[in-house]
Design a protein around this motif. Structure first.
Motif, mmCIF file in Angstrom:
data_model
loop_
_atom_site.group_PDB
_atom_site.id
_atom_site.type_symbol
_atom_site.label_atom_id
_atom_site.label_comp_id
_atom_site.label_asym_id
_atom_site.label_seq_id
_atom_site.Cartn_x
_atom_site.Cartn_y
_atom_site.Cartn_z
ATOM 1 N N GLY A 77 26.835 -4.146 29.991
ATOM 2 C CA GLY A 77 25.453 -4.185 30.458
ATOM 3 C C GLY A 77 24.902 -2.785 30.647
ATOM 4 N N ASP A 78 25.727 -1.919 31.245
ATOM 5 C CA ASP A 78 25.298 -0.527 31.441
ATOM 6 C C ASP A 78 25.020 0.130 30.094
ATOM 7 N N TYR A 79 25.909 -0.108 29.161
ATOM 8 C CA TYR A 79 25.765 0.497 27.833
ATOM 9 C C TYR A 79 24.481 0.012 27.166
ATOM 10 N N ALA A 80 24.216 -1.281 27.302
ATOM 11 C CA ALA A 80 23.027 -1.854 26.658
ATOM 12 C C ALA A 80 21.751 -1.274 27.246
ATOM 13 N N ARG A 81 21.818 -0.899 28.547
ATOM 14 C CA ARG A 81 20.608 -0.369 29.193
ATOM 15 C C ARG A 81 20.324 1.081 28.819
ATOM 16 N N LEU A 82 21.342 1.781 28.356
ATOM 17 C CA LEU A 82 21.109 3.168 27.940
ATOM 18 C C LEU A 82 20.105 3.180 26.792
ATOM 19 N N LYS A 83 19.170 4.107 26.879
ATOM 20 C CA LYS A 83 18.245 4.218 25.748
ATOM 21 C C LYS A 83 18.891 5.143 24.737
ATOM 22 N N LEU A 84 19.466 4.546 23.719
ATOM 23 C CA LEU A 84 20.282 5.324 22.788
ATOM 24 C C LEU A 84 19.517 5.770 21.562
ATOM 25 N N ALA A 85 18.277 5.342 21.405
ATOM 26 C CA ALA A 85 17.591 5.730 20.176
ATOM 27 C C ALA A 85 16.142 6.071 20.451
ATOM 28 N N GLY A 86 15.705 7.204 19.901
ATOM 29 C CA GLY A 86 14.284 7.529 19.917
ATOM 30 C C GLY A 86 13.667 7.092 18.604
ATOM 31 N N LEU A 87 14.353 6.146 17.955
ATOM 32 C CA LEU A 87 13.955 5.806 16.589
ATOM 33 C C LEU A 87 12.601 5.118 16.518
ATOM 34 N N ASP A 88 12.197 4.495 17.628
ATOM 35 C CA ASP A 88 10.917 3.784 17.583
ATOM 36 C C ASP A 88 9.748 4.703 17.908
ATOM 37 N N ASP A 89 9.933 5.552 18.916
ATOM 38 C CA ASP A 89 8.800 6.312 19.437
ATOM 39 C C ASP A 89 8.631 7.703 18.828
ATOM 40 N N ALA A 90 9.734 8.373 18.573
ATOM 41 C CA ALA A 90 9.632 9.788 18.166
ATOM 42 C C ALA A 90 8.795 9.908 16.891
ATOM 43 N N PRO A 91 7.816 10.816 16.896
ATOM 44 C CA PRO A 91 6.922 10.921 15.735
ATOM 45 C C PRO A 91 7.606 11.494 14.497
ATOM 46 N N HIS A 92 8.722 12.187 14.694
ATOM 47 C CA HIS A 92 9.418 12.791 13.550
ATOM 48 C C HIS A 92 10.896 12.427 13.593
ATOM 49 N N HIS A 93 11.414 12.133 12.434
ATOM 50 C CA HIS A 93 12.848 11.905 12.301
ATOM 51 C C HIS A 93 13.422 12.931 11.334
ATOM 52 N N VAL A 94 14.550 13.491 11.712
ATOM 53 C CA VAL A 94 15.255 14.414 10.822
ATOM 54 C C VAL A 94 16.687 13.921 10.680
ATOM 55 N N ALA A 95 17.082 13.617 9.455
ATOM 56 C CA ALA A 95 18.481 13.262 9.193
ATOM 57 C C ALA A 95 19.216 14.542 8.825
ATOM 58 N N VAL A 96 20.408 14.699 9.391
ATOM 59 C CA VAL A 96 21.181 15.906 9.096
ATOM 60 C C VAL A 96 22.458 15.515 8.364
ATOM 61 N N PHE A 97 22.634 16.109 7.212
ATOM 62 C CA PHE A 97 23.846 15.899 6.420
ATOM 63 C C PHE A 97 24.608 17.210 6.358
ATOM 64 N N SER A 98 25.903 17.103 6.072
ATOM 65 C CA SER A 98 26.731 18.301 5.932
ATOM 66 C C SER A 98 27.463 18.216 4.593
ATOM 67 N N ASP A 99 27.278 19.250 3.788
ATOM 68 C CA ASP A 99 27.962 19.304 2.489
ATOM 69 C C ASP A 99 29.406 19.755 2.737
ATOM 70 N N ASN A 100 30.365 18.883 2.455
ATOM 71 C CA ASN A 100 31.768 19.212 2.753
ATOM 72 C C ASN A 100 32.394 20.167 1.746
ATOM 73 N N ASP A 101 31.739 20.349 0.631
ATOM 74 C CA ASP A 101 32.309 21.256 -0.375
ATOM 75 C C ASP A 101 31.190 22.042 -1.065
ATOM 76 N N PRO A 102 30.476 22.848 -0.276
ATOM 77 C CA PRO A 102 29.335 23.559 -0.852
ATOM 78 C C PRO A 102 29.785 24.681 -1.785
ATOM 79 N N ALA A 103 29.028 24.891 -2.856
ATOM 80 C CA ALA A 103 29.351 25.991 -3.776
ATOM 81 C C ALA A 103 29.119 27.329 -3.067
ATOM 82 N N GLN A 104 28.070 27.372 -2.263
ATOM 83 C CA GLN A 104 27.771 28.623 -1.549
ATOM 84 C C GLN A 104 28.930 28.974 -0.615
ATOM 85 N N GLY A 105 29.307 30.220 -0.602
ATOM 86 C CA GLY A 105 30.423 30.665 0.234
ATOM 87 C C GLY A 105 31.749 30.652 -0.490
ATOM 88 N N ARG A 106 31.785 30.020 -1.651
ATOM 89 C CA ARG A 106 32.974 29.989 -2.516
ATOM 90 C C ARG A 106 34.261 29.654 -1.762
#
Ligand SMILES: Cc1cc2nc3c(=O)[nH]c(=O)nc-3n(C[C@H](O)[C@H](O)[C@H](O)COP(=O)(O)O)c2cc1C
Length: 153
Positions: free
Chosen positions: A91-120
């Motif tokens: 119940g406690d977990y369910a009450r936590l507001k875990l997402a700003g996905l509805d209200d936040a005007p901007h969403h940014v997804a962050v990915f990480s390249d595990n084998d980038p060419a840059q940096g060799r």
């Protein structure tokens, strides 16, 4: 290039910034002024990275259908997480507001390249996870810059 000096006032304010950076759960719906988000993302890219590989990939998610798909994915994962918790704290977990996905005007997804060419591959031969850590550094840099700009993350 000579490193600029930082005043005592700045140093104190920087500590205040670190203390006041918060995991924001409630968002205004109006967009941040034009250019602010792109500026914050550019600042995030000043973060250190293994071998200067800069493995972070920031993707602005503006399309309503894509935002909806992210929201659906969150709902599914959150339901699974809820089902995995025992009754006493579910119940406690369910009450936590875990997402700003509805209200936040901007969403940014962050990915990480595990084998980038840059940096060799420099510096990550025996610790491949350092690319992920580099991306975490960029997220933290973004978070601090946003806090300084009065933008919740
Ligand atoms: C690596 C990392 C992962 C996190 N994952 C979650 C998460 O899955 N759900 C969530 O609600 N908050 C998450 N948080 C936010 C933390 O709960 C939050 O930073 C912490 O409670 C301290 O609060 P503060 O950021 O306001 O100081 C995460 C934070 C970090 C750094």
């Amino acid at each position: 290039m000579t490193q600029p000096g930082f005043s005592g006032t700045f140093t104190k304010e920087f500590e205040t910034l670190l203390r006041w950076r918060r995991d924001v759960r409630h968002f205004r719906r109006d967009p941040v002024p034009a250019g602010v988000l792109d500026g914050l993302l550019a600042t995030a890219c000043l973060a250190p990275s293994v071998g200067l590989s800069e493995p972070w990939r920031f993707v602005r998610v503006d399309d309503p259908a894509r935002r909806h798909a992210v929201r659906e994915d969150f709902a599914r994962c959150n339901a699974e997480a809820l089902a995995a918790r025992d009754g006493s704290d579910a119940g406690d977990y369910a009450r936590l507001k875990l997402a700003g996905l509805d209200d936040a005007p901007h969403h940014v997804a962050v990915f990480s390249d595990n084998d980038p060419a840059q940096g060799r591959g420099l510096g990550r031969g025996t610790m491949p996870q350092t690319t992920t850590w580099s991306t975490v550094m960029a997220i933290h840099t973004f978070w601090l810059a946003a806090t300084a700009a009065g933008v919740g993350v």
